[in-house]
Design a protein around this motif. Structure first.
Motif, PDB file in Angstrom:
ATOM      1  N   LEU A  26       0.829  -1.204   0.000  1.00 15.64           N
ATOM      2  CA  LEU A  26       0.000   0.000   0.000  1.00 15.64           C
ATOM      3  C   LEU A  26       0.865   1.256   0.000  1.00 15.64           C
ATOM      4  N   LEU A  72      -4.601  -1.058  -7.227  1.00 19.09           N
ATOM      5  CA  LEU A  72      -5.562  -1.307  -6.155  1.00 19.09           C
ATOM      6  C   LEU A  72      -6.215  -2.679  -6.274  1.00 19.09           C
ATOM      7  N   LEU A  75      -3.760  -5.119  -4.996  1.00 18.53           N
ATOM      8  CA  LEU A  75      -3.700  -5.009  -3.538  1.00 18.53           C
ATOM      9  C   LEU A  75      -4.871  -5.721  -2.879  1.00 18.53           C
ATOM     10  N   ASP A  85      -0.711  -6.849   3.587  1.00 22.53           N
ATOM     11  CA  ASP A  85      -0.006  -6.353   2.403  1.00 22.53           C
ATOM     12  C   ASP A  85       1.501  -6.356   2.592  1.00 22.53           C
TER      13      ASP A  85
END
Length: 94
Positions: A26, A72, A75, A85
């Motif tokens: 992130l 994203l 992720l 993460d």
């Protein structure tokens, strides 16, 4: 000239955060977005100083949004599979 130096400082600070925080995905994605924003500002500043059209800046923004959405989605899929993460906990042999 001062504005260009400020934008270059933004780029270098985003790059240093990307290098230092390489263990969390992130934080890497956020620093990549910061780098893209600083590159966009440098690009628009250069186009404005040379009196060019701003059409290519819209293409650049479109590609940067696609890059952000792809990051994203990766992720979210990693968090669903592994639970966090943190890149160091991933195993490529599972």
């Amino acid at each position: 000239m001062l504005m260009f130096m400020f934008m270059l400082l933004m780029f270098i600070s985003g790059l240093s955060v990307f290098i230092m925080k390489r263990d969390h995905l992130l934080l890497m994605l956020l620093s990549l977005e910061f780098i893209v924003i600083s590159l966009y500002l440098i690009f628009v500043f250069h186009l404005k100083m040379m009196n060019y059209e701003f059409f290519f800046s819209m293409i650049f923004l479109t590609m940067s949004v696609c890059e952000g959405v792809l990051g994203l989605s990766i992720l979210v899929s990693i968090i669903r599979i592994h639970g966090n993460d943190n890149i160091l906990t991933f195993s490529s042999l599972w």
